[in-house]
Write an enzyme that holds these catalytic residues in place. Structure first.
Site, PDB file in Angstrom:
ATOM      1  N   GLY A   1       0.772  -1.240   0.000  1.00  0.00           N
ATOM      2  CA  GLY A   1       0.000   0.000   0.000  1.00  0.00           C
ATOM      3  C   GLY A   1       0.804   1.291   0.000  1.00  0.00           C
ATOM      4  O   GLY A   1       0.295   2.332  -0.397  1.00  0.00           O
TER       5      GLY A   1
ATOM      6  N   ASP B   1       0.596   3.390   4.131  1.00  0.00           N
ATOM      7  CA  ASP B   1      -0.523   4.159   3.600  1.00  0.00           C
ATOM      8  C   ASP B   1      -1.449   4.670   4.699  1.00  0.00           C
ATOM      9  O   ASP B   1      -1.901   5.809   4.671  1.00  0.00           O
ATOM     10  CB  ASP B   1      -1.309   3.332   2.566  1.00  0.00           C
ATOM     11  CG  ASP B   1      -1.610   1.905   3.035  1.00  0.00           C
ATOM     12  OD1 ASP B   1      -1.386   1.590   4.225  1.00  0.00           O
ATOM     13  OD2 ASP B   1      -2.065   1.105   2.199  1.00  0.00           O
TER      14      ASP B   1
ATOM     15  N   ASP C   1      -4.657   2.174  10.893  1.00  0.00           N
ATOM     16  CA  ASP C   1      -6.050   1.832  11.182  1.00  0.00           C
ATOM     17  C   ASP C   1      -6.103   1.363  12.641  1.00  0.00           C
ATOM     18  O   ASP C   1      -6.091   2.192  13.544  1.00  0.00           O
ATOM     19  CB  ASP C   1      -6.490   0.773  10.164  1.00  0.00           C
ATOM     20  CG  ASP C   1      -7.947   0.381  10.275  1.00  0.00           C
ATOM     21  OD1 ASP C   1      -8.752   1.187  10.761  1.00  0.00           O
ATOM     22  OD2 ASP C   1      -8.304  -0.743   9.877  1.00  0.00           O
TER      23      ASP C   1
ATOM     24  N   LYS D   1      -6.846   6.740  10.798  1.00  0.00           N
ATOM     25  CA  LYS D   1      -8.232   6.484  11.210  1.00  0.00           C
ATOM     26  C   LYS D   1      -8.223   6.360  12.732  1.00  0.00           C
ATOM     27  O   LYS D   1      -8.347   5.267  13.287  1.00  0.00           O
ATOM     28  CB  LYS D   1      -8.680   5.142  10.603  1.00  0.00           C
ATOM     29  CG  LYS D   1      -9.776   5.208   9.579  1.00  0.00           C
ATOM     30  CD  LYS D   1     -10.219   3.793   9.213  1.00  0.00           C
ATOM     31  CE  LYS D   1     -10.141   3.557   7.732  1.00  0.00           C
ATOM     32  NZ  LYS D   1     -10.590   2.188   7.353  1.00  0.00           N
TER      33      LYS D   1
ATOM     34  N   PHE E   1     -14.078   2.863   4.806  1.00  0.00           N
ATOM     35  CA  PHE E   1     -13.104   2.099   4.040  1.00  0.00           C
ATOM     36  C   PHE E   1     -12.711   2.881   2.800  1.00  0.00           C
ATOM     37  O   PHE E   1     -13.546   3.223   1.976  1.00  0.00           O
ATOM     38  CB  PHE E   1     -13.642   0.721   3.656  1.00  0.00           C
ATOM     39  CG  PHE E   1     -12.557  -0.185   3.171  1.00  0.00           C
ATOM     40  CD1 PHE E   1     -11.748  -0.861   4.067  1.00  0.00           C
ATOM     41  CD2 PHE E   1     -12.311  -0.319   1.818  1.00  0.00           C
ATOM     42  CE1 PHE E   1     -10.710  -1.667   3.625  1.00  0.00           C
ATOM     43  CE2 PHE E   1     -11.274  -1.126   1.363  1.00  0.00           C
ATOM     44  CZ  PHE E   1     -10.476  -1.801   2.263  1.00  0.00           C
ATOM     45  N   VAL E   2     -11.414   3.189   2.680  1.00  0.00           N
ATOM     46  CA  VAL E   2     -10.947   4.058   1.598  1.00  0.00           C
ATOM     47  C   VAL E   2     -10.030   3.302   0.630  1.00  0.00           C
ATOM     48  O   VAL E   2      -9.390   2.315   1.000  1.00  0.00           O
ATOM     49  CB  VAL E   2     -10.211   5.295   2.147  1.00  0.00           C
ATOM     50  CG1 VAL E   2     -11.180   6.221   2.866  1.00  0.00           C
ATOM     51  CG2 VAL E   2      -9.073   4.897   3.078  1.00  0.00           C
TER      52      VAL E   2
ATOM     53  N   ASP F   1      -5.993  -0.434  -1.428  1.00  0.00           N
ATOM     54  CA  ASP F   1      -6.758  -1.329  -2.301  1.00  0.00           C
ATOM     55  C   ASP F   1      -8.018  -1.874  -1.652  1.00  0.00           C
ATOM     56  O   ASP F   1      -8.196  -1.825  -0.439  1.00  0.00           O
ATOM     57  CB  ASP F   1      -5.883  -2.520  -2.693  1.00  0.00           C
ATOM     58  CG  ASP F   1      -5.718  -3.510  -1.535  1.00  0.00           C
ATOM     59  OD1 ASP F   1      -5.240  -3.078  -0.458  1.00  0.00           O
ATOM     60  OD2 ASP F   1      -6.095  -4.681  -1.686  1.00  0.00           O
TER      61      ASP F   1
ATOM     62  N   ARG G   1      -5.840   0.626  -6.460  1.00  0.00           N
ATOM     63  CA  ARG G   1      -4.611   1.255  -5.960  1.00  0.00           C
ATOM     64  C   ARG G   1      -4.147   2.415  -6.839  1.00  0.00           C
ATOM     65  O   ARG G   1      -3.458   3.323  -6.388  1.00  0.00           O
ATOM     66  CB  ARG G   1      -3.457   0.236  -5.923  1.00  0.00           C
ATOM     67  CG  ARG G   1      -3.621  -0.887  -4.928  1.00  0.00           C
ATOM     68  CD  ARG G   1      -2.280  -1.612  -4.793  1.00  0.00           C
ATOM     69  NE  ARG G   1      -2.415  -2.945  -4.215  1.00  0.00           N
ATOM     70  CZ  ARG G   1      -2.445  -3.196  -2.912  1.00  0.00           C
ATOM     71  NH1 ARG G   1      -2.378  -2.217  -2.053  1.00  0.00           N
ATOM     72  NH2 ARG G   1      -2.550  -4.433  -2.470  1.00  0.00           N
TER      73      ARG G   1
END
Ligand code: IMP
Ligand code: MG
Length: 179
Positions: A40, A96, A99, A127, A148-149, A155, A161
């Site tokens: 990512g 990336d 979370d 997040k 969810f991004v 991805d 991506r």
């Protein structure tokens, strides 16, 4: 699936500019190694390293979760075969998104155990409302809500991506609770 833009390409560009400025100032005179977390982080790492005005090295490692669904993390799998020697280096892990924080917390422990002089982390997105690990990013560009991004390296089932912006996958919520 339709994608709703959350952060535009221009906003990302400005965020990464600012991130690179801060890193360049903070690491002046130190022996910086960026470690990109595959897959990512590839776009962020490529953009970031070209903006950092200090000499630095690049290493890569791979981290992924076995996923019960495409949006729910499972057991963490780490591949350190590509990792260069980090002993005595000032390491900045680049991913990336932060979370739950489980991935980054574990990776920072791994790098510390290999004798790095210092270990910090930088992410594009945080997040924060979902972070349960005892960790917060040393550097981050954007705070985002619990959605969810995808895009800019992130991805869904290995797709999306390539999008130059960050978007919310409409229907991602349903996917998230589907399992
Ligand atoms: P953590 O261990 O829960 O912090 O998860 C970090 C990893 O989960 C990231 O490196 C991403 O690969 C993935 N991830 C977490 N949230 C998202 C998201 O909203 N979209 C895409 N991937 C995500
Ligand atoms: Mg990842």
């Amino acid at each position: 699936m339709p994608v709703r833009t959350l952060i535009t390409e221009e906003q990302i560009g400005r965020g990464v500019d600012e991130l690179a400025r801060r890193i360049s100032a903070d690491y002046a005179g130190r022996n910086l190694t960026l470690i990109g977390v595959l897959t990512g982080s590839i776009i962020l790492v490529a953009d970031l390293m070209r903006r950092i005005s200090l000499p630095h090295k690049l290493g890569l490692l791979q981290a992924s979760s076995y996923r019960e669904s495409a949006t729910r993390p499972g057991a963490l799998r780490i591949n350190l075969d590509l990792l260069p020697d980090v002993a005595g280096r000032d390491v900045l892990l680049v991913d990336d998104i932060l979370d739950t924080g489980a991935t980054m917390a574990r990776l920072m422990d791994e790098i510390r155990s290999r004798g790095a002089a210092s270990v910090r982390c930088a992410v594009l997105l945080w997040k924060q409302s979902r972070t349960t690990a005892p960790i917060k990013p040393d550097y981050h560009c954007f705070d985002i809500p619990d959605e969810f991004v995808v895009g800019y390296g992130l991805d869904y089932g290995d797709e999306y991506r390539h999008l130059p912006y960050i978007g919310v996958l409409e229907g991602g919520r349903e996917a998230q609770s589907a399992e």
